[in-house]
Design an enzyme around this catalytic site. Structure first.
Site, PDB file in Angstrom:
ATOM      1  N   ASP A  45      -0.725  35.063 -19.000  1.00  0.00           N
ATOM      2  CA  ASP A  45       0.625  34.759 -18.519  1.00  0.00           C
ATOM      3  C   ASP A  45       1.430  34.074 -19.620  1.00  0.00           C
ATOM      4  O   ASP A  45       2.634  34.289 -19.755  1.00  0.00           O
ATOM      5  CB  ASP A  45       0.563  33.858 -17.283  1.00  0.00           C
ATOM      6  CG  ASP A  45       0.150  34.641 -16.041  1.00  0.00           C
ATOM      7  OD1 ASP A  45       0.422  35.861 -15.989  1.00  0.00           O
ATOM      8  OD2 ASP A  45      -0.445  34.031 -15.136  1.00  0.00           O
ATOM      9  N   GLY A  46       0.744  33.239 -20.410  1.00  0.00           N
ATOM     10  CA  GLY A  46       1.411  32.556 -21.523  1.00  0.00           C
ATOM     11  C   GLY A  46       1.993  33.565 -22.518  1.00  0.00           C
ATOM     12  O   GLY A  46       3.057  33.334 -23.091  1.00  0.00           O
ATOM     13  N   ASN A 122       9.179  30.631 -15.724  1.00  0.00           N
ATOM     14  CA  ASN A 122       8.352  29.789 -14.848  1.00  0.00           C
ATOM     15  C   ASN A 122       9.115  28.562 -14.354  1.00  0.00           C
ATOM     16  O   ASN A 122       9.316  28.405 -13.168  1.00  0.00           O
ATOM     17  CB  ASN A 122       7.110  29.284 -15.584  1.00  0.00           C
ATOM     18  CG  ASN A 122       5.925  30.223 -15.481  1.00  0.00           C
ATOM     19  OD1 ASN A 122       5.964  31.170 -14.693  1.00  0.00           O
ATOM     20  ND2 ASN A 122       4.890  29.960 -16.244  1.00  0.00           N
ATOM     21  N   GLU A 123       9.454  27.697 -15.304  1.00  0.00           N
ATOM     22  CA  GLU A 123      10.097  26.445 -14.898  1.00  0.00           C
ATOM     23  C   GLU A 123      10.752  25.718 -16.053  1.00  0.00           C
ATOM     24  O   GLU A 123      10.445  25.950 -17.223  1.00  0.00           O
ATOM     25  CB  GLU A 123       9.106  25.482 -14.220  1.00  0.00           C
ATOM     26  CG  GLU A 123       8.145  24.730 -15.119  1.00  0.00           C
ATOM     27  CD  GLU A 123       7.012  25.587 -15.648  1.00  0.00           C
ATOM     28  OE1 GLU A 123       7.026  25.876 -16.861  1.00  0.00           O
ATOM     29  OE2 GLU A 123       6.118  25.975 -14.883  1.00  0.00           O
ATOM     30  N   ARG A 149      13.084   7.942 -10.087  1.00  0.00           N
ATOM     31  CA  ARG A 149      12.346   7.230 -11.138  1.00  0.00           C
ATOM     32  C   ARG A 149      10.896   7.674 -11.064  1.00  0.00           C
ATOM     33  O   ARG A 149      10.281   7.640  -9.993  1.00  0.00           O
ATOM     34  CB  ARG A 149      12.466   5.725 -10.949  1.00  0.00           C
ATOM     35  CG  ARG A 149      11.822   4.985 -12.088  1.00  0.00           C
ATOM     36  CD  ARG A 149      12.216   3.527 -12.140  1.00  0.00           C
ATOM     37  NE  ARG A 149      11.815   3.003 -13.428  1.00  0.00           N
ATOM     38  CZ  ARG A 149      12.538   2.217 -14.182  1.00  0.00           C
ATOM     39  NH1 ARG A 149      13.733   1.851 -13.793  1.00  0.00           N
ATOM     40  NH2 ARG A 149      12.078   1.783 -15.326  1.00  0.00           N
ATOM     41  N   ASP A 151       7.662  10.187 -13.469  1.00  0.00           N
ATOM     42  CA  ASP A 151       7.347  10.926 -14.691  1.00  0.00           C
ATOM     43  C   ASP A 151       8.403  11.985 -15.007  1.00  0.00           C
ATOM     44  O   ASP A 151       8.773  12.162 -16.157  1.00  0.00           O
ATOM     45  CB  ASP A 151       5.980  11.621 -14.559  1.00  0.00           C
ATOM     46  CG  ASP A 151       4.826  10.649 -14.767  1.00  0.00           C
ATOM     47  OD1 ASP A 151       5.092   9.435 -14.892  1.00  0.00           O
ATOM     48  OD2 ASP A 151       3.664  11.101 -14.808  1.00  0.00           O
ATOM     49  N   ALA A 186       5.199  12.787 -10.085  1.00  0.00           N
ATOM     50  CA  ALA A 186       4.813  11.371  -9.950  1.00  0.00           C
ATOM     51  C   ALA A 186       6.004  10.430  -9.813  1.00  0.00           C
ATOM     52  O   ALA A 186       6.265   9.594 -10.696  1.00  0.00           O
ATOM     53  CB  ALA A 186       3.922  10.946 -11.124  1.00  0.00           C
TER      54      ALA A 186
HETATM   55  P1  NAP Z   1      -1.143  26.798 -21.006  1.00  0.00           P
HETATM   56  O1  NAP Z   1      -1.334  25.319 -20.987  1.00  0.00           O
HETATM   57  O2  NAP Z   1      -2.069  27.670 -21.758  1.00  0.00           O
HETATM   58  O3  NAP Z   1      -1.007  27.370 -19.503  1.00  0.00           O
HETATM   59  C1  NAP Z   1      -1.450  26.707 -18.404  1.00  0.00           C
HETATM   60  C2  NAP Z   1      -1.961  27.720 -17.399  1.00  0.00           C
HETATM   61  O4  NAP Z   1      -0.873  28.212 -16.607  1.00  0.00           O
HETATM   62  C3  NAP Z   1      -2.648  28.945 -17.994  1.00  0.00           C
HETATM   63  O5  NAP Z   1      -3.840  29.154 -17.284  1.00  0.00           O
HETATM   64  C4  NAP Z   1      -1.639  30.048 -17.745  1.00  0.00           C
HETATM   65  O6  NAP Z   1      -2.232  31.313 -17.653  1.00  0.00           O
HETATM   66  C5  NAP Z   1      -1.087  29.619 -16.419  1.00  0.00           C
HETATM   67  N1  NAP Z   1       0.178  30.214 -15.987  1.00  0.00           N
HETATM   68  C6  NAP Z   1       1.287  30.500 -16.718  1.00  0.00           C
HETATM   69  N2  NAP Z   1       2.235  31.032 -15.927  1.00  0.00           N
HETATM   70  C7  NAP Z   1       1.712  31.114 -14.684  1.00  0.00           C
HETATM   71  C8  NAP Z   1       2.197  31.581 -13.442  1.00  0.00           C
HETATM   72  N3  NAP Z   1       3.450  32.062 -13.325  1.00  0.00           N
HETATM   73  N4  NAP Z   1       1.391  31.492 -12.346  1.00  0.00           N
HETATM   74  C9  NAP Z   1       0.146  30.994 -12.446  1.00  0.00           C
HETATM   75  N5  NAP Z   1      -0.372  30.528 -13.595  1.00  0.00           N
HETATM   76  C10 NAP Z   1       0.401  30.588 -14.699  1.00  0.00           C
HETATM   77  O7  NAP Z   1       0.326  27.072 -21.535  1.00  0.00           O
HETATM   78  P2  NAP Z   1       1.072  28.471 -21.590  1.00  0.00           P
HETATM   79  O8  NAP Z   1       0.123  29.606 -21.499  1.00  0.00           O
HETATM   80  O9  NAP Z   1       2.041  28.384 -22.735  1.00  0.00           O
HETATM   81  O10 NAP Z   1       1.901  28.433 -20.233  1.00  0.00           O
HETATM   82  C11 NAP Z   1       2.960  27.520 -20.054  1.00  0.00           C
HETATM   83  C12 NAP Z   1       2.945  27.173 -18.608  1.00  0.00           C
HETATM   84  O11 NAP Z   1       1.897  26.255 -18.351  1.00  0.00           O
HETATM   85  C13 NAP Z   1       4.179  26.459 -18.130  1.00  0.00           C
HETATM   86  O12 NAP Z   1       5.217  27.367 -17.832  1.00  0.00           O
HETATM   87  C14 NAP Z   1       3.647  25.723 -16.912  1.00  0.00           C
HETATM   88  O13 NAP Z   1       3.866  26.462 -15.730  1.00  0.00           O
HETATM   89  C15 NAP Z   1       2.159  25.623 -17.129  1.00  0.00           C
HETATM   90  N6  NAP Z   1       1.773  24.215 -17.113  1.00  0.00           N
HETATM   91  C16 NAP Z   1       1.059  23.774 -16.050  1.00  0.00           C
HETATM   92  C17 NAP Z   1       0.743  22.441 -15.924  1.00  0.00           C
HETATM   93  C18 NAP Z   1      -0.026  22.008 -14.726  1.00  0.00           C
HETATM   94  O14 NAP Z   1      -0.315  22.831 -13.876  1.00  0.00           O
HETATM   95  N7  NAP Z   1      -0.323  20.721 -14.604  1.00  0.00           N
HETATM   96  C19 NAP Z   1       1.144  21.523 -16.901  1.00  0.00           C
HETATM   97  C20 NAP Z   1       1.882  22.016 -17.987  1.00  0.00           C
HETATM   98  C21 NAP Z   1       2.204  23.364 -18.087  1.00  0.00           C
HETATM   99  P3  NAP Z   1      -2.795  32.121 -18.945  1.00  0.00           P
HETATM  100  O15 NAP Z   1      -4.096  31.460 -19.274  1.00  0.00           O
HETATM  101  O16 NAP Z   1      -2.968  33.496 -18.406  1.00  0.00           O
HETATM  102  O17 NAP Z   1      -1.798  32.013 -20.055  1.00  0.00           O
HETATM  103 MN    MN Z   2      -1.843  30.118 -21.791  1.00  0.00          MN
END
Ligand code: NAP
Ligand code: MN
Length: 268
Positions: A45-46, A122-123, A149, A151, A186
């Site tokens: 997804d990334g 995503n967001e 107030r 995170d 948070a």
């Molecule tokens: P990453 O840290 O490698 O990704 C975090 C996880 O989110 C990976 O397992 C990724 O899947 C998954 N993901 C991405 N889009 C998704 C979706 N629409 N639905 C379900 N899972 C999804 O960073 P990245 O690959 O650059 O992705 C960035 C995304 O990480 C941000 O958009 C944010 O949504 C997410 N994120 C999540 C958290 C959390 O849940 N606490 C914190 C920070 C960021 P893949 O392994 O297939 O890439």
């Molecule tokens: Mn990823």
């Protein structure tokens, strides 16, 4: 059929890219980095987030297809061992391809330097920097709603609702619904600070403004992209008039993806 391809850069994804190019050439597909109809993302997804952000300028002219080389993805729903099937469907003039269009988020950032626009698949998030809490006024449709107030704040799209938003206990929203979800990261709640606590879902045309207390150091993100700023006056979030196109060569309903990703196979 003109395509371009983007991969995650790991061995398997690179190897699959080579295989894809060979199969595509044999099927008469044209590799065109400049002006593709379809963008193939191989990785996770990334990787799709990268593909989306590198094609923002042509979003209405392209559609995306995702192949996953790790676990099943929300944007990457073809498996590594299905490449020949995918190429067959992509190159066939009679294939029953459907374009599904998902809503994206549009963020207008106003700073002392002017106005900038960001998009998120995503967001979008706003957090305090340097380990400090974010202090921000939230307005909904130009009217004062609450003082936050904590995170930070996460504003997600329906297709992003399964990502960061889900970790924040936000609801999953079907991508056919044009909406944005505001989830708290948070929040501090006591006798002095009070926030709603629940996540909120705004329909199309509604506005959420986040007005951070002046001169705060902020950590902003749009999907995988992160920036630090200390000059933000306000940001306005809304459902974008633009949408992202995904090419579907076979059905894979959203709720089936949700089940496959989060529940798994449960035999009785
Ligand atoms: P990453 O840290 O490698 O990704 C975090 C996880 O989110 C990976 O397992 C990724 O899947 C998954 N993901 C991405 N889009 C998704 C979706 N629409 N639905 C379900 N899972 C999804 O960073 P990245 O690959 O650059 O992705 C960035 C995304 O990480 C941000 O958009 C944010 O949504 C997410 N994120 C999540 C958290 C959390 O849940 N606490 C914190 C920070 C960021 P893949 O392994 O297939 O890439
Ligand atoms: Mn990823």
């Amino acid at each position: 059929m003109k395509y371009s391809l983007l991969n995650r850069g790991d061995d398997l994804s690179r190897q699959l890219s080579d295989t894809f190019h060979k199969l595509a050439a044999d099927s008469g597909m044209i590799k065109d980095e400049e002006c593709p109809d379809t963008i193939v993302s191989i990785g996770g997804d990334g990787t799709m987030l990268h593909a989306f952000h590198s094609h923002l300028h042509v979003l209405d002219q392209v559609s995306f297809v995702g192949v996953h080389t790790g676990h099943l993805g929300f944007y990457a729903d073809w498996k590594a061992n299905e490449l020949d099937e995918l190429v067959r469907r992509m190159s066939s003039p009679t294939s029953e391809m459907k374009i599904v269009r998902y809503p994206i988020a549009e963020i207008e950032l106003v700073s002392k330097a002017g106005t900038e626009t960001f998009y998120a698949l995503n967001e979008f998030t706003m957090r305090g920097d340097d380990g400090k809490t974010l202090v921000a006024k939230i307005n909904i449709n130009r009217e004062s709603f609450e003082m936050f107030r904590g995170d930070g704040i996460c504003i997600s799209t329906p297709s992003g609702s399964t990502a960061y938003n889900k970790s924040l206990q936000g609801a999953l929203i079907h991508p056919s619904i044009e909406a944005l979800q505001i989830a708290e990261i948070a929040s501090i709640n006591n006798r002095v600070y009070r926030t709603l606590g629940s996540s909120m879902i705004l329909p199309n045309h509604h506005l959420c403004d986040i007005i951070p207390r002046e001169d705060q150091k902020l950590q902003l993100s749009a999907d995988h992209l992160n920036i630090q700023r200390d000059d933000v006056l306000s940001i306005r979030c809304k459902v974008s008039p633009l949408k992202v196109n995904f090419a579907r060569y076979r059905p894979f309903p959203f709720w089936n993806r949700v089940r496959a990703a989060f529940i798994g196979d449960q035999s009785e």
